[in-house]
Design an enzyme around this catalytic site. Structure first.
Site: not given
Ligand code: NAD
Length: 472
Positions: A181, A204, A271-272, A445
């Site tokens: 991910g 990804e 992955v979320g 600036h």
């Molecule tokens: P994300 O949704 O940002 O990213 C997960 C990624 O994993 C996606 O790009 C998706 O396409 C990919 N993916 C899913 N299944 C997969 C698989 N089987 N194989 C390969 N890739 C796959 O989720 P995250 O990075 O886990 O973060 C979770 C949540 O936490 C998000 O909603 C994020 O907004 C939040 N978060 C926010 C911040 C911040 O605001 N800076 C920091 C960390 C987390």
């Protein structure tokens, strides 16, 4: 007789603790139930510890790679991971302890234990010893947050295969680090460990990098991160993992559909996240979930059960701490009879890579899909004196404005201090600003923020410090 409150909040993350403090400020007798440590994911295993590690690792990287250009000789530079982790833990402790202090100062009753919503706005509280108490409230706010998504092809064992929490606890730098991910967490944790010396490969599944971001900004970020040796492989689907002694072998199909195998010393699965409602609701609580498992709420965060509200990661919308907090404030104030709303159209979003990636409002892809006529202004940090002087000249500011009204529709930044710069545009958007308004504002600036002013000027072809695109 069960104890009665005006408001009971379940969960003390940025949604819950902020709701509790605001409710108490408004004179409501408020309790906040937490089964872990105050602060939820954000403070304990999310935003705050990851930022502590991002800062430590960036300092290390700078001393090693960037100081030489300034004439600063440092000799051999080493990093002690255990000291870095202790500092991170201290930061977390300080912030989590701060919530306890705020609860006391505002008169919030802090209750340790697990809360479960029963019918009729009753809450069952089970403490660590298993003792059960029934509490009552006029209003209950559910703020139970989210947990990492697991995938069957890469089951987390907490040792070689970890989730985002485990990746904050490595005791040494893994030589080969795999990440499933390339989303927000993957890029932030990948940056940490890559700066400390890991060879990082991100697998990804999507064809587009950062598919939810403006794609011009995403492409620039991808280019910059590639230069930092983050090996981001798009269109790769992980089909299995095998633990082989102290290593983990990952099987995946690549973008051409070929099966590949790669071995890592550690694997992070990010992955979320999914809403966390396990054990939260009695069968007759009256609260319903939607088809994706989120607590169903309307625009005002009201659930299907009268007097029961839900905020943050456990309800629809982006999983962002600041979105949760705004919902918490809105609900507390609504309970107190006020009429605030959350402006879901203007929620900034930041990825803490270096440079940062930040966005507010609609992307160019979204504006196009909505069929709205628009103008775009782009200004590169390369043309900003402060950025060049600081060796921070990668990236640009992109501003999108309505072609007829000139109102700012979105701003997307990859570059130095993008998180803070985007906030200034969020304020402008809240006041219905046009690009011209921002262009007419005096910016100090030399600052990084001059890129925001110039991008706003560029929307209407008036940028000063670069040639403007010819308009038809
Ligand atoms: P994300 O949704 O940002 O990213 C997960 C990624 O994993 C996606 O790009 C998706 O396409 C990919 N993916 C899913 N299944 C997969 C698989 N089987 N194989 C390969 N890739 C796959 O989720 P995250 O990075 O886990 O973060 C979770 C949540 O936490 C998000 O909603 C994020 O907004 C939040 N978060 C926010 C911040 C911040 O605001 N800076 C920091 C960390 C987390």
């Amino acid at each position: 007789m069960s104890e009665k409150f005006d408001v009971i909040v379940i969960g003390s993350g940025p949604g819950g603790y902020v709701a509790a403090i605001r409710a108490a400020q408004l004179g409501l007798k408020t309790a906040c139930i937490e089964k872990g440590k105050n602060g939820g994911t954000c403070l304990n295993v999310g935003c705050i510890p990851s930022k502590a590690l991002l800062d430590s690792s960036y300092k290390y990287h700078e001393v090693k790679e960037a100081y030489g250009a300034h004439g600063i000789a440092t000799g051999d530079v080493t990093i002690d991971i255990s000291t870095m982790m202790k500092r991170k833990d201290k930061v977390v402790q300080q912030m989590s302890g701060g919530i306890g202090g705020l609860f006391k100062a505002n008169g919030v009753t802090s209750l340790a234990g697990t809360g479960k919503l029963l019918a009729g706005r009753k809450v069952e509280l089970t403490d660590a010893k298993g003792e059960v108490k029934i509490l009552e409230a006029d209003n209950v706010i559910l703020a139970s947050g989210s947990v990492p998504v697991n995938i069957p092809s890469a089951p987390v064992d907490g040792k070689l295969i970890v989730d985002s929490t485990g990746a904050l606890e490595f005791s040494e730098v893994p030589k080969r680090l795999g990440i499933i991910g390339a989303g927000v967490i993957g890029l932030e944790l990948g940056s940490v460990w890559s700066r400390l010396g890991s060879e990082v490969v991100l697998l990804e599944a999507m064809d587009n990098f950062l598919a939810m971001m403006d794609q011009q900004v995403a492409k620039e970020a991808q280019k910059i991160l590639k230069k930092q040796h983050l090996d981001i492989r798009l269109s790769c689907r992980v089909t299995g993992t095998e633990i082989k002694g102290e290593e983990v072998e990952v099987t995946f199909t690549d973008k051409d559909g070929n099966e590949q195998k790669q071995t890592f010393d550690k694997l992070i699965v990010c992955v979320g996240r999914r809403p966390y409602t396990q054990g939260l609701l009695a069968a007759d609580s009256g609260v319903n979930l939607d088809e994706r498992g989120f607590i169903y709420v309307n625009d005002l965060c009201s659930t299907d059960a009268p007097g029961v509200w839900a905020v943050g990661d456990v309800v629809r919308g982006p999983m962002l701490a600041h979105k949760s907090s705004e919902e918490g404030v809105m609900v507390a104030e609504r309970i107190a009879g006020q009429k605030p709303m959350v402006n879901y159209d203007i929620i900034p979003n930041v990825i803490y890579t270096h440079p940062e990636v930040a966005a507010v409002g609609r992307t160019e892809e979204q504006v196009k899909a909505d069929g709205d006529a628009y103008n775009v202004g782009i200004f590169p940090f390369m043309a900003v004196g402060r950025a060049v002087a600081a060796d921070e000249a990668d990236g640009f500011v992109k501003m999108i404005a309505d072609a007829k009204t000139d109102r700012v529709l979105g701003c997307h930044i990859v570059g130095p201090s993008a998180s803070d710069l985007v906030q200034s545009v969020a304020i402008a958007m809240e006041f219905g600003s046009t690009a011209e308004d921002i262009g007419m504002t005096v910016f100090g600036h030399p600052t990084f923020s001059e890129a925001v002013k110039e991008a706003a000027l560029a929307v209407n072809g008036h940028a000063v410090h670069m040639p403007n695109r010819k308009r038809k």
